[in-house]
Design a protein around this motif. Structure first.
Motif, mmCIF file in Angstrom:
data_model
loop_
_atom_site.group_PDB
_atom_site.id
_atom_site.type_symbol
_atom_site.label_atom_id
_atom_site.label_comp_id
_atom_site.label_asym_id
_atom_site.label_seq_id
_atom_site.Cartn_x
_atom_site.Cartn_y
_atom_site.Cartn_z
ATOM 1 N N VAL A 160 -7.334 7.101 -5.120
ATOM 2 C CA VAL A 160 -8.127 7.076 -3.883
ATOM 3 C C VAL A 160 -7.277 6.731 -2.657
ATOM 4 O O VAL A 160 -7.817 6.501 -1.578
ATOM 5 N N SER A 161 -5.948 6.706 -2.830
ATOM 6 C CA SER A 161 -5.044 6.366 -1.716
ATOM 7 C C SER A 161 -5.450 5.052 -1.069
ATOM 8 O O SER A 161 -5.673 4.967 0.144
ATOM 9 N N GLY B 35 0.804 -1.221 0.000
ATOM 10 C CA GLY B 35 0.000 0.000 0.000
ATOM 11 C C GLY B 35 0.834 1.268 0.000
ATOM 12 O O GLY B 35 0.376 2.305 0.460
ATOM 13 N N VAL B 36 2.058 1.185 -0.514
ATOM 14 C CA VAL B 36 2.942 2.356 -0.540
ATOM 15 C C VAL B 36 3.327 2.682 -1.985
ATOM 16 O O VAL B 36 3.244 1.828 -2.864
ATOM 17 N N ALA B 37 3.734 3.945 -2.193
ATOM 18 C CA ALA B 37 4.205 4.382 -3.515
ATOM 19 C C ALA B 37 3.247 3.976 -4.629
ATOM 20 O O ALA B 37 3.655 3.503 -5.689
ATOM 21 N N LEU B 38 1.961 4.179 -4.402
ATOM 22 C CA LEU B 38 0.965 3.744 -5.383
ATOM 23 C C LEU B 38 1.001 4.584 -6.660
ATOM 24 O O LEU B 38 0.665 4.073 -7.737
ATOM 25 N N ARG B 39 1.398 5.835 -6.554
ATOM 26 C CA ARG B 39 1.465 6.669 -7.756
ATOM 27 C C ARG B 39 2.585 6.227 -8.689
ATOM 28 O O ARG B 39 2.349 6.030 -9.895
ATOM 29 N N PRO B 40 3.824 6.044 -8.186
ATOM 30 C CA PRO B 40 4.858 5.494 -9.077
ATOM 31 C C PRO B 40 4.496 4.106 -9.599
ATOM 32 O O PRO B 40 4.782 3.775 -10.753
ATOM 33 N N ALA B 41 3.872 3.308 -8.744
ATOM 34 C CA ALA B 41 3.472 1.959 -9.158
ATOM 35 C C ALA B 41 2.432 2.027 -10.271
ATOM 36 O O ALA B 41 2.459 1.214 -11.209
ATOM 37 N N ALA B 42 1.522 2.988 -10.175
ATOM 38 C CA ALA B 42 0.496 3.134 -11.210
ATOM 39 C C ALA B 42 1.115 3.530 -12.542
ATOM 40 O O ALA B 42 0.721 3.023 -13.599
ATOM 41 N N TRP C 83 3.609 5.588 5.186
ATOM 42 C CA TRP C 83 4.421 6.010 4.049
ATOM 43 C C TRP C 83 4.232 7.500 3.769
ATOM 44 O O TRP C 83 5.199 8.219 3.526
ATOM 45 N N ALA C 84 2.988 7.963 3.830
ATOM 46 C CA ALA C 84 2.701 9.379 3.551
ATOM 47 C C ALA C 84 3.289 10.303 4.601
ATOM 48 O O ALA C 84 3.509 11.492 4.340
ATOM 49 N N VAL D 249 8.312 11.812 1.377
ATOM 50 C CA VAL D 249 7.033 11.660 0.684
ATOM 51 C C VAL D 249 6.200 12.929 0.843
ATOM 52 O O VAL D 249 5.513 13.347 -0.099
ATOM 53 N N ARG D 250 6.258 13.537 2.027
ATOM 54 C CA ARG D 250 5.535 14.805 2.225
ATOM 55 C C ARG D 250 6.080 15.885 1.312
ATOM 56 O O ARG D 250 5.322 16.737 0.816
ATOM 57 N N ASP D 251 7.381 15.859 1.049
ATOM 58 C CA ASP D 251 7.999 16.895 0.194
ATOM 59 C C ASP D 251 7.835 16.591 -1.287
ATOM 60 O O ASP D 251 8.000 17.497 -2.122
ATOM 61 N N HIS D 252 7.572 15.352 -1.635
ATOM 62 C CA HIS D 252 7.433 14.967 -3.038
ATOM 63 C C HIS D 252 6.149 14.149 -3.173
ATOM 64 O O HIS D 252 6.148 12.927 -3.036
ATOM 65 N N ALA D 253 5.052 14.844 -3.464
ATOM 66 C CA ALA D 253 3.736 14.210 -3.491
ATOM 67 C C ALA D 253 3.631 13.099 -4.514
ATOM 68 O O ALA D 253 2.813 12.189 -4.374
#
Length: 209
Positions: free
Chosen positions: A184-185, A127-134, A196-197, A202-206
């Protein structure tokens, strides 16, 4: 007399009654129902995330160790087999046919493909780094879609392609689901998404979210 009539006929303003229509007004009931719906939705997305993660992880493990499913026993990556040679070497349709043939079995292609499967699978499962994974998963699905080229009715040799849908095959569905899970996080429930968030990087790089 007028006041007496007014009392019996009513002024048109009535307080809520527990008898009317059999309904009972409970303070906070609407909020509770809404919270329950949000929780149910979160767990549905979380379940879809874990299942999708298993799809990628299983593909990685089977191609690595040759469990005898899609990859024959003794033909795994650790046995010297190539994870890309079989698939890309047999591409028989589409505008990138010759390109895929040239990539088949190349060390860089094997490593990128396997690291992609492992990385996307682990990210979804945890459940981490879902945006890069997507992003990575969508690129992989797009290339695999191009390799199978569903719009074609016939292969290069003229035989029927047996395509079941000219566009919306499972690669497209997987890509859309990956994007939806990131949007949807979905890692916040049944995953490490919140932890992770909270990491400074991660806070500095959305985009890492």
């Amino acid at each position: 007399m007028a006041m007496h009539q007014s009392t019996h006929r009513g002024s048109g303003f009535h307080l809520p009654s527990s008898r009317r229509n059999g309904a009972v007004s409970v303070p906070g009931a609407a909020d509770s129902v809404e919270a329950g719906a949000l929780t149910a939705r979160a767990f549905v997305f979380a379940s879809a995330r874990v299942l999708m993660g298993f799809v990628f992880l299983w593909a990685f493990l089977d191609k690595t160790f040759g469990f005898g499913y899609a990859t024959a026993s003794g033909k795994g990556w650790i046995d010297g087999g190539s994870p890309t040679e079989g698939f890309l070497g047999h591409v028989a349709v589409g505008p990138m046919e010759s390109t895929f043939h040239s990539w088949a079995g190349a060390a860089w292609a094997d490593w990128l493909f396997m690291l992609g499967l492992l990385g996307v699978g682990l990210a979804l499962t945890a459940g981490v780094a879902l945006r890069p994974a997507a992003v990575a998963g969508t690129v992989m699905m797009a290339l695999m879609w191009a390799a199978e080229w569903p719009p074609a009715k016939h292969l290069s040799d003229g035989s029927a392609s047996m395509s079941t849908n000219p566009f919306a095959d499972y690669h497209v569905l997987y890509a859309v689901l990956l994007i939806a899970l990131a949007a949807v996080s979905a890692g916040d429930a049944l995953g490490l998404g919140r932890l992770w968030a909270s990491l400074p990087i991660v806070r500095d790089h959305a985009w890492l979210r």
